[in-house]
Design an enzyme around this catalytic site. Sequence first.
Site, mmCIF file in Angstrom:
data_model
loop_
_atom_site.group_PDB
_atom_site.id
_atom_site.type_symbol
_atom_site.label_atom_id
_atom_site.label_comp_id
_atom_site.label_asym_id
_atom_site.label_seq_id
_atom_site.Cartn_x
_atom_site.Cartn_y
_atom_site.Cartn_z
ATOM 1 N NE ARG A 34 -2.528 1.279 -10.877
ATOM 2 C CZ ARG A 34 -3.480 2.256 -10.484
ATOM 3 N NH1 ARG A 34 -3.454 3.274 -11.090
ATOM 4 N NH2 ARG A 34 -4.168 2.179 -9.262
ATOM 5 C CE LYS A 76 -5.169 -1.830 -11.090
ATOM 6 N NZ LYS A 76 -5.043 -2.651 -10.096
ATOM 7 C CG HIS A 136 2.979 -2.782 -9.258
ATOM 8 N ND1 HIS A 136 2.228 -1.949 -9.975
ATOM 9 C CD2 HIS A 136 2.043 -2.906 -8.305
ATOM 10 C CE1 HIS A 136 1.132 -1.527 -9.374
ATOM 11 N NE2 HIS A 136 1.110 -2.262 -8.090
ATOM 12 N NE ARG A 170 0.752 1.981 -8.268
ATOM 13 C CZ ARG A 170 -0.022 3.008 -8.410
ATOM 14 N NH1 ARG A 170 0.356 4.071 -8.868
ATOM 15 N NH2 ARG A 170 -1.378 2.904 -7.746
ATOM 16 C CG HIS A 223 -4.208 3.345 -3.774
ATOM 17 N ND1 HIS A 223 -3.125 3.285 -2.900
ATOM 18 C CD2 HIS A 223 -3.526 2.483 -4.698
ATOM 19 C CE1 HIS A 223 -2.219 2.512 -3.157
ATOM 20 N NE2 HIS A 223 -2.351 1.930 -4.220
ATOM 21 C CE1 TYR A 246 3.155 0.903 -1.309
ATOM 22 C CE2 TYR A 246 0.702 1.898 -1.219
ATOM 23 C CZ TYR A 246 2.033 1.263 -2.019
ATOM 24 O OH TYR A 246 1.703 0.698 -3.133
#
Length: 307
Positions: A162, A185, A253, A256, A279, A288
């Site tokens: 990110r 995150k 983004h 990524r 994730h 994806y």
Amino acid sequence: MSLSISPAARDALQSWLEHEKALNGAASNTLKAYRIDVLGFLAFLSGHFGASTGLAPLARLSVTDMRAWMAHERGRGVAARSLARSLSAVKSFCRWLGEREGFEPTAVLSTRAPKFQKKLPRPLAEDAARAMIDTVELQAQKGWVAARDAAVLTLLYGCGLRISEALGLTGADAPLPDVLRIRGKGGKERLVPVLPAAREAVDRYTALCPHDLPADAPLFRGTRGGPLNPRLISGVMEAARMQLGLPATATPHAMRHSFATHLLGAGGDLRAIQELLGHASLSTTQAYTAVDTARLMEVYDKAHPKA
């Protein structure tokens, strides 16, 4: 809004936010969104019940009450996606409160989020991603700035970082090791392999950078020596995509997204890609798959002989 909410409910909300920050590592923007969502919910309940909302009414919420709130939100133009986010925050708050106060928020937790069409990631084609890095490097007037911008984009595309993670690297991370330890995150750590191209791009930047890069300071710097603002990277990408004729979705983004989609297209394992991206849920990474399928169908439609 806050005037209609009891001090007890407001204190409970603040305690929950502190809990989310301390135990789950919620980011400041996430906490801000949580606060707005739950305050809106509590304010609605105040009007719905005709009194300042303390904690007791929260333990007695019914399915009808929840439906009334959701109807109210949709009535004032809140989109299904935004309402689903608000409901998630409300559920989390009420679950935490129920555990603390000794009640089961069944009606809240059983409320279904409104259905909405999930937006698929918009990756760049492989040649467009490479062209973006090359073009960004040609834009800057100063050599070290050109090397910096190319290094940041190479980390986004080559390592799937990110923008906040790339700009969170410090002088201690250079030269880049074979594997980077990234805190993403929610404070979740992951290990990311570093491609030679990414290491070389960062090496070139650090060799040209006129500013000192101590171990405990940001690796990427602005022209005056301060931490690099992510808006600058967005700006140089905007200029580059206009030159290349790329859509507005060609953002930091998107680099990524491109990393993940191109890995998947090359036969990468979905679980491994999930780990590389950091994730929390495999369902996020599975988006994806839909992107790659859509790309394959587009190629198929163009190539298939039509009767």
